[in-house]
Design an enzyme around this catalytic site. Structure first.
Site, PDB file in Angstrom:
ATOM      1  N   ASP A 206       0.776  -0.967  -0.012  1.00  0.00           N
ATOM      2  CA  ASP A 206      -0.085   0.416   0.257  1.00  0.00           C
ATOM      3  C   ASP A 206       0.981   1.379   0.196  1.00  0.00           C
ATOM      4  O   ASP A 206       1.732   1.145   0.365  1.00  0.00           O
ATOM      5  CB  ASP A 206      -0.797   0.321   1.431  1.00  0.00           C
ATOM      6  CG  ASP A 206      -1.887   1.207   1.456  1.00  0.00           C
ATOM      7  OD1 ASP A 206      -3.159   0.826   0.104  1.00  0.00           O
ATOM      8  OD2 ASP A 206      -2.150   1.608   2.411  1.00  0.00           O
ATOM      9  N   GLU A 256      13.965 -15.168   0.235  1.00  0.00           N
ATOM     10  CA  GLU A 256      14.575 -16.366   1.312  1.00  0.00           C
ATOM     11  C   GLU A 256      13.371 -17.409   0.732  1.00  0.00           C
ATOM     12  O   GLU A 256      14.007 -18.783   1.076  1.00  0.00           O
ATOM     13  CB  GLU A 256      14.640 -15.572   2.309  1.00  0.00           C
ATOM     14  CG  GLU A 256      15.975 -14.697   2.812  1.00  0.00           C
ATOM     15  CD  GLU A 256      15.020 -14.414   3.798  1.00  0.00           C
ATOM     16  OE1 GLU A 256      14.352 -14.955   5.063  1.00  0.00           O
ATOM     17  OE2 GLU A 256      16.121 -13.287   4.539  1.00  0.00           O
TER      18      GLU A 256
END
Length: 543
Positions: A206, A256
């Site tokens: 956002d 990751e």
């Protein structure tokens, strides 16, 4: 046609069709009038039948709803009115079983004023470490530190009991975070891992362009601030270059995972500045709202498509295409509005629909153009974002009474702006009933009587319905969508015609008269054809 499978492909998002769910207005499982997570779980078969690749879930966190859930109390919890963490886990599992990814909203610019950090800050004295996580400043007595306006109207500063002021670029209940603070940065990295560990596949960020700010003295006046679209990193509040250091850290965390978690930036910045948000070492993708803001005109659409495909090619990302979301007037309504010289109606500004009759909407024209627009969009290279209810051809609800409005834009503007509630009314599932199948206890925003005709139940068995069109289009697209290129076929100035690899053709008639179709098989059209001619405001796919 290839089958739909949940993929571990790191690039799954590049051509994905993503369906936005505004959770409080999708489906209510417990009859309290508010949509919830179990309601969404119950509708997963519907989403699977629609044929989408991913769900984007708007905020479901604990919130006072000062801004529709974008005022977040706790980023690693679920609003108890919507469910529990166990419900989120069940939703992830249900979506994944249906071969659908899950993207969740993350709101990093501000917390709510009920967040533990802000409660601690207000209880702490001036100059305390607790206040350093936010942006507190001294004013001049009863005057704020600057005359800046908030996005929702009124001052961007609110005064505390001890006389200090804090910055809130949105509602006063949404204090802005200080992204220079290491604890803020570390906490959001923890939040990314928290949801990724629970199986979330990506994040919608956002107001991604708002995190870094320059509040050095003297603060410029509102009148001298540059337009964001022309500031190119020089505005003190928006799109500052330092924000990309934050997203490089985020990308390291997202990478990751296997596959890497996706991210898309909501960044209202010039097209040339958007590329950095969508870079491979940043968020990877950024919203392109240019088609949403374009008039229904051949020249505008072609220019937007050409520019955005070129930008995506330059930075190695893929473009996004969107016509509606929780912040704008539904495009089936916008396309039925009269031409507005200011361009604001077509710019999606919900507050311009001041009531149910002004301005006058040509509902039939708007829906015809909306159907043509979605076929055009789904034929383009890149990812497509759909907003709940658009597959039903839903119109904006412009007749909400003032007593039922919830958007802070309405209250902060003292009624001058209607706000965004008209596109957030719970969607209809059945022809009748207390809330058209939304739930057993009514709906938090009032649904109009005409909603039943747009319901899923009303359209299920109709092969010509808008719901049927979306289902067919998404199924066909899956078998045809390939590569990141298109080739224009030039002809008349009102026919947008291009080909995709494999011989797929998309033709949209923006003109007033029917045009001849090429000698090829019609796979799908947004409306009835006239023999071998394509009518006005209609799109056809051929192969």
């Amino acid at each position: 046609m290839t089958s739909k499978q949940l993929t571990n492909d790191a690039d799954w998002w590049r051509q994905a069709v993503v369906y936005q769910i505004y959770p409080r207005s999708f489906a209510d499982s417990d009859g309290d009038g508010l949509g919830d997570l179990q309601g969404i779980v119950s509708r997963v078969p519907y989403l699977e039948a629609l044929g989408i690749d991913a769900v984007w879930l708007s905020p479901f966190y604990p919130s006072a709803l000062a801004d529709g859930g974008y005022d977040v109390d706790d980023y690693r919890a679920v609003d108890p009115r919507l469910g529990t963490l166990a419900d989120i886990d069940q939703l992830v599992d249900a979506l994944h079983a249906a071969n659908i990814k899950l993207i969740v909203d993350i709101v990093p610019n501000h917390t709510s004023d009920r967040h533990a950090w802000f409660t601690e800050a207000l209880a702490a004295p001036k100059g305390s470490p607790a206040r350093e996580r936010y942006i507190f400043r001294e004013g001049d007595g009863d005057q704020p530190p600057s005359d800046w306006d908030s996005v929702f109207g009124g001052s961007a500063w609110a005064q505390t009991a001890d006389g200090q002021w804090y910055l809130h670029m949105f509602a006063a209940e949404q204090p802005d975070l200080n992204w220079e603070h290491p604890e803020v940065r570390a906490d959001f990295l923890q939040t990314l891992r928290f949801w990724s560990d629970r199986g979330v596949d990506g994040f919608r960020v956002d107001v991604a362009h708002a995190l870094m700010k320059d509040l050095s003295e003297p603060m410029p006046s509102q009148a001298t601030l540059p337009r964001v679209s022309e500031s190119y990193g020089l505005h003190p509040l928006w799109d500052r270059d330092g924000v990309h250091e934050i997203y490089r850290e985020w990308r390291q965390v997202l990478n990751e995972y296997d596959p890497p978690r996706s991210a898309v930036a909501e960044a209202f910045v010039p097209a040339s500045r958007r590329a950095r948000y969508a870079s491979a070492d940043g968020l990877g993708q950024a919203f392109n709202f240019d088609l949403l803001q374009a008039d229904w005109e051949y020249d505008k659409f072609r220019q937007v498509i050409e520019e955005n495909l070129a930008l995506a090619d330059q930075n190695g990302s893929s473009s996004t295409w969107v016509f509606s979301n929780h912040d704008v007037v539904r495009h089936a309504t916008r396309y039925g509005l009269p031409k507005d010289p200011s361009g604001l109606w077509q710019d999606g500004k919900a507050w311009l629909l001041s009531n149910g009759t002004e301005p006058t909407v040509d509902v039939e024209l708007g829906l015809r153009r909306a159907r043509a627009a979605v076929l055009l969009m789904l034929a383009l290279p890149g990812s497509a974002y759909l907003y709940q209810g658009e597959e039903l051809g839903l119109q904006e609800v412009g007749e909400l009474p003032a007593a039922n409005l919830q958007d802070p834009a309405y209250f902060r503007s003292k009624g001058a702006e209607k706000g965004r509630d008209g596109c957030r009314v719970p969607i209809p599932w059945t022809v009748g009933g207390l809330s058209f199948g939304f739930g057993s206890g009514g709906s938090h925003l009032l649904q109009p009587k005409w909603f039943g005709g747009y319901s899923v139940e009303a359209q299920e068995g109709d092969v010509s319905s808008t719901l049927s069109l979306y289902r067919k289009a998404l199924a066909v697209r899956r078998g045809l969508q390939t590569g990141n290129s298109l080739t224009w076929v030039d002809g008349t100035d009102w026919v947008l015609h291009f080909t995709r690899p494999g011989g797929w053709q998309s033709i949209t008639n923006f003109g007033v008269a029917p045009v001849e179709l090429p000698d090829a098989a019609v796979v799908l059209s947004s409306g009835p054809l006239e023999g071998d001619k394509l009518p006005s405001d209609t799109t056809a796919w051929l192969i």
